[in-house]
Scaffold this motif. Structure first.
Motif, PDB file in Angstrom:
ATOM      1  N   HIS A  52      13.105 -15.195  -6.191  1.00  0.00           N
ATOM      2  CA  HIS A  52      12.376 -16.052  -5.263  1.00  0.00           C
ATOM      3  C   HIS A  52      11.482 -15.274  -4.301  1.00  0.00           C
ATOM      4  O   HIS A  52      10.871 -15.870  -3.431  1.00  0.00           O
ATOM      5  CB  HIS A  52      13.368 -16.904  -4.461  1.00  0.00           C
ATOM      6  N   ARG A  53      11.405 -13.993  -4.452  1.00  0.00           N
ATOM      7  CA  ARG A  53      10.513 -13.225  -3.588  1.00  0.00           C
ATOM      8  C   ARG A  53       9.065 -13.579  -3.896  1.00  0.00           C
ATOM      9  O   ARG A  53       8.697 -13.853  -5.044  1.00  0.00           O
ATOM     10  CB  ARG A  53      10.693 -11.725  -3.814  1.00  0.00           C
ATOM     11  N   GLU A  54       8.270 -13.523  -2.862  1.00  0.00           N
ATOM     12  CA  GLU A  54       6.860 -13.831  -3.048  1.00  0.00           C
ATOM     13  C   GLU A  54       6.162 -12.617  -3.646  1.00  0.00           C
ATOM     14  O   GLU A  54       6.401 -11.482  -3.243  1.00  0.00           O
ATOM     15  CB  GLU A  54       6.231 -14.172  -1.693  1.00  0.00           C
ATOM     16  N   LEU A  55       5.304 -12.854  -4.583  1.00  0.00           N
ATOM     17  CA  LEU A  55       4.597 -11.791  -5.258  1.00  0.00           C
ATOM     18  C   LEU A  55       3.442 -11.325  -4.373  1.00  0.00           C
ATOM     19  O   LEU A  55       2.631 -12.130  -3.908  1.00  0.00           O
ATOM     20  CB  LEU A  55       4.059 -12.302  -6.606  1.00  0.00           C
ATOM     21  N   LYS A  56       3.386 -10.009  -4.126  1.00  0.00           N
ATOM     22  CA  LYS A  56       2.306  -9.431  -3.325  1.00  0.00           C
ATOM     23  C   LYS A  56       1.600  -8.392  -4.170  1.00  0.00           C
ATOM     24  O   LYS A  56       2.218  -7.462  -4.670  1.00  0.00           O
ATOM     25  CB  LYS A  56       2.868  -8.779  -2.059  1.00  0.00           C
ATOM     26  N   LEU A  57       0.311  -8.557  -4.316  1.00  0.00           N
ATOM     27  CA  LEU A  57      -0.475  -7.639  -5.137  1.00  0.00           C
ATOM     28  C   LEU A  57      -1.261  -6.705  -4.234  1.00  0.00           C
ATOM     29  O   LEU A  57      -2.143  -7.137  -3.494  1.00  0.00           O
ATOM     30  CB  LEU A  57      -1.411  -8.442  -6.046  1.00  0.00           C
ATOM     31  N   THR A  61      -5.928  -6.168  -9.193  1.00  0.00           N
ATOM     32  CA  THR A  61      -6.881  -7.251  -8.973  1.00  0.00           C
ATOM     33  C   THR A  61      -6.708  -8.251 -10.115  1.00  0.00           C
ATOM     34  O   THR A  61      -7.102  -7.977 -11.259  1.00  0.00           O
ATOM     35  CB  THR A  61      -8.332  -6.727  -8.966  1.00  0.00           C
ATOM     36  N   PRO A  62      -6.106  -9.395  -9.828  1.00  0.00           N
ATOM     37  CA  PRO A  62      -5.839 -10.367 -10.899  1.00  0.00           C
ATOM     38  C   PRO A  62      -7.091 -11.165 -11.264  1.00  0.00           C
ATOM     39  O   PRO A  62      -8.021 -11.301 -10.466  1.00  0.00           O
ATOM     40  CB  PRO A  62      -4.774 -11.273 -10.277  1.00  0.00           C
ATOM     41  N   LYS A  68      -5.021 -14.507  -7.267  1.00  0.00           N
ATOM     42  CA  LYS A  68      -5.941 -13.882  -6.321  1.00  0.00           C
ATOM     43  C   LYS A  68      -5.576 -14.224  -4.880  1.00  0.00           C
ATOM     44  O   LYS A  68      -5.842 -13.457  -3.969  1.00  0.00           O
ATOM     45  CB  LYS A  68      -7.389 -14.313  -6.610  1.00  0.00           C
ATOM     46  N   ASP A  69      -4.945 -15.388  -4.686  1.00  0.00           N
ATOM     47  CA  ASP A  69      -4.521 -15.769  -3.343  1.00  0.00           C
ATOM     48  C   ASP A  69      -3.411 -14.852  -2.829  1.00  0.00           C
ATOM     49  O   ASP A  69      -3.247 -14.663  -1.623  1.00  0.00           O
ATOM     50  CB  ASP A  69      -4.009 -17.215  -3.336  1.00  0.00           C
ATOM     51  N   ARG A  70      -2.661 -14.285  -3.745  1.00  0.00           N
ATOM     52  CA  ARG A  70      -1.541 -13.420  -3.349  1.00  0.00           C
ATOM     53  C   ARG A  70      -1.957 -11.963  -3.172  1.00  0.00           C
ATOM     54  O   ARG A  70      -1.162 -11.130  -2.785  1.00  0.00           O
ATOM     55  CB  ARG A  70      -0.439 -13.485  -4.396  1.00  0.00           C
ATOM     56  N   GLN A  71      -3.187 -11.655  -3.437  1.00  0.00           N
ATOM     57  CA  GLN A  71      -3.654 -10.279  -3.317  1.00  0.00           C
ATOM     58  C   GLN A  71      -3.805  -9.914  -1.841  1.00  0.00           C
ATOM     59  O   GLN A  71      -4.364 -10.675  -1.041  1.00  0.00           O
ATOM     60  CB  GLN A  71      -4.990 -10.118  -4.039  1.00  0.00           C
ATOM     61  N   LEU A  72      -3.285  -8.763  -1.479  1.00  0.00           N
ATOM     62  CA  LEU A  72      -3.358  -8.294  -0.098  1.00  0.00           C
ATOM     63  C   LEU A  72      -4.680  -7.608   0.144  1.00  0.00           C
ATOM     64  O   LEU A  72      -5.246  -6.983  -0.765  1.00  0.00           O
ATOM     65  CB  LEU A  72      -2.211  -7.311   0.184  1.00  0.00           C
ATOM     66  N   PRO A  73      -5.199  -7.682   1.378  1.00  0.00           N
ATOM     67  CA  PRO A  73      -6.465  -6.994   1.653  1.00  0.00           C
ATOM     68  C   PRO A  73      -6.270  -5.480   1.601  1.00  0.00           C
ATOM     69  O   PRO A  73      -5.171  -4.973   1.803  1.00  0.00           O
ATOM     70  CB  PRO A  73      -6.820  -7.456   3.069  1.00  0.00           C
ATOM     71  N   LYS A  74      -7.343  -4.798   1.324  1.00  0.00           N
ATOM     72  CA  LYS A  74      -7.291  -3.344   1.222  1.00  0.00           C
ATOM     73  C   LYS A  74      -6.915  -2.763   2.585  1.00  0.00           C
ATOM     74  O   LYS A  74      -7.472  -3.141   3.612  1.00  0.00           O
ATOM     75  CB  LYS A  74      -8.648  -2.777   0.798  1.00  0.00           C
TER      76      LYS A  74
END
Length: 163
Positions: A52-57, A61-62, A68-74
């Motif tokens: 149940h952990r939230e996926l953080k990218l 780059t998906p 893409k909403d889960r992608q973290l800023p640089k």
């Protein structure tokens, strides 16, 4: 007592079925079973938390819009100069000027620890010495009083004889 490959496969299938039944019961909300060890409960709880952990990218780059909403800023690297400056400031505290005690600055004599350890014993011996000196003085005074009394008595006898 060698087991055949067929019986091992049967045991494996039965074990898988039991585990699946346990997992299904747990997911239906029956809770932990009475015969189940705590260690297994903790492992299964941690597995469900991992699911149940939230996926953080961070570095990926998906292509999918949902991901893409889960992608973290640089992340911007912090300035090394600022960190070094902060550390240097923390390492150099402001000097606190206080009154200087010369006793603390002067080096101790090499035998200071011996004197410290023997001080209690010396105090006890000093008391005994004072008592012994007082006793000797009393004995001398008693002896001199006896001599004085003897001298006075002898002088009185001589004076009585001459009259």
């Amino acid at each position: 007592m060698e087991k055949s490959a067929g019986s091992l496969q049967e045991q494996a299938v039965k074990r898988k079925e039991r585990l699946k039944a346990l997992r299904d019961r747990r997911l239906q909300g029956q809770g932990p079973l009475d015969g189940e060890p705590d260690r297994k409960r903790v492992l299964e709880e941690s597995e469900t938390e991992d699911r149940h952990r939230e996926l953080k990218l961070r570095n990926y780059t998906p292509e999918d819009q949902d991901l893409k909403d889960r992608q973290l800023p640089k992340a911007k690297p912090s300035s090394v100069e600022d960190k070094v400056k902060d550390q240097l400031e923390a390492a150099n505290p402001e000097p606190v000027i206080e009154e200087v005690d010369l006793v603390n600055l002067a080096p101790r004599k090499p035998d200071w620890d011996l004197k410290r350890d023997v001080a209690k014993k010396l105090e006890k011996l000093e008391r005994r010495t004072q008592k012994a000196i007082a006793e000797l003085i009393r004995e001398r005074l008693k002896g001199s009083e006896a001599e004085l009394a003897g001298a006075v008595g002898a002088a009185g006898v001589e004076e009585g004889d001459s009259e």
